[in-house]
Motif scaffolding. Sequence first.
Motif, PDB file in Angstrom:
ATOM      1  N   GLU A 189      40.197  43.972  31.661  1.00 36.26           N
ATOM      2  CA  GLU A 189      39.532  44.447  30.451  1.00 36.26           C
ATOM      3  C   GLU A 189      38.675  45.675  30.752  1.00 36.26           C
ATOM      4  N   LEU A 190      37.969  45.641  31.893  1.00 32.27           N
ATOM      5  CA  LEU A 190      37.170  46.808  32.276  1.00 32.27           C
ATOM      6  C   LEU A 190      38.066  48.018  32.520  1.00 32.27           C
ATOM      7  N   GLU A 191      39.220  47.782  33.134  1.00 29.41           N
ATOM      8  CA  GLU A 191      40.122  48.881  33.444  1.00 29.41           C
ATOM      9  C   GLU A 191      40.716  49.489  32.172  1.00 29.41           C
ATOM     10  N   GLU A 192      40.936  48.660  31.160  1.00 27.88           N
ATOM     11  CA  GLU A 192      41.475  49.181  29.897  1.00 27.88           C
ATOM     12  C   GLU A 192      40.474  50.088  29.192  1.00 27.88           C
ATOM     13  N   ASP A 193      39.162  49.767  29.328  1.00 26.28           N
ATOM     14  CA  ASP A 193      38.083  50.641  28.832  1.00 26.28           C
ATOM     15  C   ASP A 193      38.295  51.046  27.373  1.00 26.28           C
ATOM     16  N   GLU A 194      38.284  50.053  26.521  1.00 25.41           N
ATOM     17  CA  GLU A 194      38.544  50.304  25.097  1.00 25.41           C
ATOM     18  C   GLU A 194      37.534  51.267  24.486  1.00 25.41           C
ATOM     19  N   ASN A 195      36.274  51.235  24.929  1.00 21.86           N
ATOM     20  CA  ASN A 195      35.226  52.088  24.357  1.00 21.86           C
ATOM     21  C   ASN A 195      35.162  53.465  25.004  1.00 21.86           C
ATOM     22  N   GLY A 196      35.892  53.666  26.093  1.00 18.09           N
ATOM     23  CA  GLY A 196      35.874  54.966  26.754  1.00 18.09           C
ATOM     24  C   GLY A 196      34.578  55.262  27.467  1.00 18.09           C
ATOM     25  N   PHE A 197      33.945  54.221  28.045  1.00 16.13           N
ATOM     26  CA  PHE A 197      32.656  54.401  28.723  1.00 16.13           C
ATOM     27  C   PHE A 197      32.801  54.876  30.169  1.00 16.13           C
ATOM     28  N   PHE A 198      33.984  54.728  30.756  1.00  9.33           N
ATOM     29  CA  PHE A 198      34.130  54.990  32.185  1.00  9.33           C
ATOM     30  C   PHE A 198      34.997  56.220  32.435  1.00  9.33           C
ATOM     31  N   GLU A 199      34.749  56.862  33.576  1.00 11.37           N
ATOM     32  CA  GLU A 199      35.559  57.999  33.979  1.00 11.37           C
ATOM     33  C   GLU A 199      36.924  57.502  34.463  1.00 11.37           C
ATOM     34  N   LYS A 200      37.945  58.247  34.125  1.00 13.36           N
ATOM     35  CA  LYS A 200      39.308  57.816  34.435  1.00 13.36           C
ATOM     36  C   LYS A 200      39.526  57.636  35.930  1.00 13.36           C
ATOM     37  N   LYS A 201      39.026  58.554  36.732  1.00 17.73           N
ATOM     38  CA  LYS A 201      39.244  58.479  38.178  1.00 17.73           C
ATOM     39  C   LYS A 201      38.449  57.351  38.834  1.00 17.73           C
ATOM     40  N   GLN A 202      37.463  56.802  38.113  1.00 14.70           N
ATOM     41  CA  GLN A 202      36.637  55.723  38.665  1.00 14.70           C
ATOM     42  C   GLN A 202      37.165  54.335  38.308  1.00 14.70           C
ATOM     43  N   LYS A 203      38.144  54.265  37.391  1.00 11.31           N
ATOM     44  CA  LYS A 203      38.645  52.963  36.942  1.00 11.31           C
ATOM     45  C   LYS A 203      39.425  52.224  38.031  1.00 11.31           C
ATOM     46  N   LYS A 204      39.769  52.935  39.100  1.00 16.54           N
ATOM     47  CA  LYS A 204      40.480  52.295  40.200  1.00 16.54           C
ATOM     48  C   LYS A 204      39.682  51.129  40.786  1.00 16.54           C
ATOM     49  N   TYR A 205      38.355  51.207  40.709  1.00 20.13           N
ATOM     50  CA  TYR A 205      37.523  50.128  41.239  1.00 20.13           C
ATOM     51  C   TYR A 205      37.778  48.816  40.496  1.00 20.13           C
ATOM     52  N   PHE A 206      38.008  48.893  39.190  1.00 24.49           N
ATOM     53  CA  PHE A 206      38.256  47.684  38.396  1.00 24.49           C
ATOM     54  C   PHE A 206      39.609  47.078  38.751  1.00 24.49           C
ATOM     55  N   GLY A 207      40.592  47.937  39.038  1.00 23.68           N
ATOM     56  CA  GLY A 207      41.881  47.431  39.483  1.00 23.68           C
ATOM     57  C   GLY A 207      41.758  46.698  40.808  1.00 23.68           C
ATOM     58  N   THR A 208      40.877  47.196  41.674  1.00 23.58           N
ATOM     59  CA  THR A 208      40.652  46.534  42.963  1.00 23.58           C
ATOM     60  C   THR A 208      40.030  45.159  42.763  1.00 23.58           C
ATOM     61  N   ILE A 209      39.111  45.058  41.795  1.00 21.44           N
ATOM     62  CA  ILE A 209      38.503  43.749  41.481  1.00 21.44           C
ATOM     63  C   ILE A 209      39.582  42.770  41.024  1.00 21.44           C
ATOM     64  N   SER A 210      40.457  43.217  40.122  1.00 22.13           N
ATOM     65  CA  SER A 210      41.536  42.351  39.624  1.00 22.13           C
ATOM     66  C   SER A 210      42.466  41.931  40.754  1.00 22.13           C
ATOM     67  N   ASP A 211      42.794  42.884  41.628  1.00 15.68           N
ATOM     68  CA  ASP A 211      43.699  42.571  42.740  1.00 15.68           C
ATOM     69  C   ASP A 211      43.085  41.536  43.677  1.00 15.68           C
ATOM     70  N   ARG A 212      41.790  41.679  43.965  1.00 13.40           N
ATOM     71  CA  ARG A 212      41.131  40.716  44.850  1.00 13.40           C
ATOM     72  C   ARG A 212      41.113  39.331  44.221  1.00 13.40           C
ATOM     73  N   ALA A 213      40.779  39.264  42.933  1.00 12.40           N
ATOM     74  CA  ALA A 213      40.776  37.972  42.243  1.00 12.40           C
ATOM     75  C   ALA A 213      42.182  37.378  42.204  1.00 12.40           C
ATOM     76  N   ASP A 214      43.182  38.247  42.034  1.00 16.92           N
ATOM     77  CA  ASP A 214      44.569  37.789  42.007  1.00 16.92           C
ATOM     78  C   ASP A 214      44.960  37.187  43.356  1.00 16.92           C
ATOM     79  N   ARG A 215      44.564  37.829  44.456  1.00 18.14           N
ATOM     80  CA  ARG A 215      44.883  37.302  45.788  1.00 18.14           C
ATOM     81  C   ARG A 215      44.187  35.959  46.023  1.00 18.14           C
ATOM     82  N   LEU A 216      42.935  35.877  45.611  1.00 13.76           N
ATOM     83  CA  LEU A 216      42.205  34.622  45.785  1.00 13.76           C
ATOM     84  C   LEU A 216      42.827  33.504  44.947  1.00 13.76           C
ATOM     85  N   MET A 217      43.249  33.843  43.721  1.00 14.00           N
ATOM     86  CA  MET A 217      43.875  32.838  42.882  1.00 14.00           C
ATOM     87  C   MET A 217      45.213  32.404  43.467  1.00 14.00           C
TER      88      MET A 217
END
Length: 304
Positions: A189-217
């Motif tokens: 949801e953070l990576e989708e950034d519906e409100n446009g609050f985040f810089e595009k090049k910085q959204k990679k951090y949210f993908g990393t969070i999802s990937d880590r949670a995915d590995r743990l799950m």
Amino acid sequence: MTIFALKGSLEEITPAQLSEQTCSAVFITDSAHAEETLRTANITYEGVISLRDVVFCKIESQPFCLAGTLSIPKLLDIKGSRHRIQFFIDNKNMVIIDDEEFSLRLVQRIQRSRHNQGESREHFIYNFFSEFMLSDTELLAEHEQKLMELEENVNDGKTDDFLETITPIRKELLILRSYYDEIMDLGRELEEDENGFFEKKQKKYFGTISDRADRLMGRTVHLLEYATQVRDAYQSHVNAQQNKNMEFLTVISTIFFPLTLITGWYGMNFQNMPELKEGYPGVIALSVIVVIVCIIFFKRKKML
């Protein structure tokens, strides 16, 4: 209320210094001062702030901000109470509401352990999430070790307290699976950034969070499957033991069935039976012979 300016390092500032800052800031406060802190951070939230109602990790888009909640299991008591946090993000600042100072301790750990502590809100969020998920891999490794020990005990025939041991492990793994699934969805949801609050090049951090949670799950799901296999092995051991017991009882019944027939026959007491007067010792001898023959037979068949 504690304020940290995001300047690459987390620099604690006072409210008076806030107006002098052009960079983003992170505000950490408790629920009693939540509305005041949101006003100070210039974040408008249309909703009720209540940590008691926090039961999931989720995020939702508001007209002027992103509003999220974190319900983080305590690693020492996964089935017990949780760390409950609300957070709010707009196009500049972030407010974290926490009545247990857990968030403040996480930030202090980030200050001590990370060189790049948060040059942007996106990077700070990544550091913050990474910090409270830091020990999860070790926790899952401990659960895996416990399951391996249980499996060895089952193979060795040591099944005392098996169910009392594996049931809490499965419950904890089920809780963690749901928790990681929620974190994974939150990161997306953070990576989708519906409100446009985040810089595009910085959204990679949210993908990393999802990937880590995915590995743990994924690892948690693997451990749940492993726990099921161990429990099946235990059930097979129990069934085999029950079959042995039934086989033993069947053999005993088979041995004594001829004796029941003999005693029933000679218990009729017919007057013309020649064995009535002098047959008692012979019946005893016959019974002993039958028992011995049956025992020898079942021994050869390896049923005794």
